[in-house]
Design an enzyme around this catalytic site. Sequence first.
Site, mmCIF file in Angstrom:
data_model
loop_
_atom_site.group_PDB
_atom_site.id
_atom_site.type_symbol
_atom_site.label_atom_id
_atom_site.label_comp_id
_atom_site.label_asym_id
_atom_site.label_seq_id
_atom_site.Cartn_x
_atom_site.Cartn_y
_atom_site.Cartn_z
ATOM 1 N N GLN A 1 0.837 -1.202 0.000
ATOM 2 C CA GLN A 1 0.000 0.000 0.000
ATOM 3 C C GLN A 1 0.871 1.251 0.000
ATOM 4 O O GLN A 1 1.730 1.409 0.866
ATOM 5 C CB GLN A 1 -0.905 -0.031 1.235
ATOM 6 C CG GLN A 1 -1.786 1.165 1.406
ATOM 7 C CD GLN A 1 -2.603 1.097 2.698
ATOM 8 O OE1 GLN A 1 -3.572 1.826 2.860
ATOM 9 N NE2 GLN A 1 -2.218 0.229 3.621
ATOM 10 N N CYS B 1 -7.143 7.232 3.978
ATOM 11 C CA CYS B 1 -6.669 7.489 5.342
ATOM 12 C C CYS B 1 -7.163 8.853 5.821
ATOM 13 O O CYS B 1 -6.946 9.875 5.167
ATOM 14 C CB CYS B 1 -5.150 7.442 5.400
ATOM 15 S SG CYS B 1 -4.492 7.772 7.057
ATOM 16 N N LYS C 1 -7.917 2.204 -2.303
ATOM 17 C CA LYS C 1 -8.748 2.251 -1.096
ATOM 18 C C LYS C 1 -9.266 3.672 -0.947
ATOM 19 O O LYS C 1 -8.483 4.622 -0.990
ATOM 20 C CB LYS C 1 -7.915 1.838 0.122
ATOM 21 C CG LYS C 1 -8.595 2.040 1.485
ATOM 22 C CD LYS C 1 -9.572 0.935 1.791
ATOM 23 C CE LYS C 1 -10.192 1.121 3.175
ATOM 24 N NZ LYS C 1 -9.239 0.979 4.273
ATOM 25 N N GLY D 1 -10.091 -4.795 8.905
ATOM 26 C CA GLY D 1 -8.903 -4.264 9.562
ATOM 27 C C GLY D 1 -9.049 -4.274 11.063
ATOM 28 O O GLY D 1 -8.715 -5.247 11.743
#
Length: 338
Positions: A152, A191, A233, A318
């Site tokens: 990632q 994020c 993502k 996660g």
Amino acid sequence: GKPMREAQPLAEGSERMDAAFAALLDVCPVPYVQNDNLERAAQYNERECVIEINSSKTASEVFAALATEIVYARDHDRGRNRDYDRADLQLNAESVGFMVCRRFGVDLCVSEMVSAKALVYEQACRKDPLTLPSRTAPLAAVRADDTPLSVQIFGSDPQLMAQAAVMLVTGNYRGCISELPPFAIDINMGCPMAKIVGSGDGSALLNKPELAKSIVYAVKNAMVPYSIPVTVKMRIGFNRDDIVAVPFAKGLESAGADAVTVHGRTRQDLYAPGVRRDVIRDVREALSIPVIANGDVVDAASAADTIAETGTSALMIGRGALGAPWLFAQIRAALQGK
């Protein structure tokens, strides 16, 4: 992010704990002893660490301690005789955690976030890697006994992102300890942490769809010679009053993304309230590439509900599995009607 639920202390002799340790020790290359079900030790040559298990220890704490010893022994066994500091061990111990989860049925793992900028800029360092080790390379390590693994990356410069992706696939970077190329390059555009967003990375890209498309396009083109998939993502939007998931995801698809994982919250939400499964379903219906649902999967029931309400055929889990690697086996069994 914060755990989805408070970590629960271990129950001595519990079936789940025994299964988890059996999986952990299955990947452990070092001698192991158990004394009165209270102490567990991992030993390599003259180095010994005794790990105490009692009612105050959580599963994740015990896993981290034992995994650290396993990584130390494994890397020494492979000839990597170097001094480890605490950060090195924490970074490398993650691969042991992945292998434990794989024993419980995980199909694909994704690495920690690797800064494209840090990886590229580290190459300018002229100091001996043994005296000044790379802080980025351990995050991107792909080991032969821990595959498939996607690496990632995050950043907001298309060319740096493409350059970093090529480095990761070829292993041509400072401090590389990878034994295989990654299964895929996963671009993080979800994020929500202030440090990442403040630099224009992660979920900040939800506000810049054209830049996001340029990043995917650059990385995808760089990966074509290597036949490495590129996945993304993302979240459903930056603010709660501006849900952009469908047009944003369609832009990623048009730029060449091979799959998209959608976390059903906005950046503003962080990790509460609950996920918007309806929005994930809208994305799944709008795209022709695979869409993976993410968020609030904490047990078999929530996994089944997520699949039913989103229509996706895959889940990314996660925080829900922190300290509970058996979750994957429970979900797989429930979905198979066992």
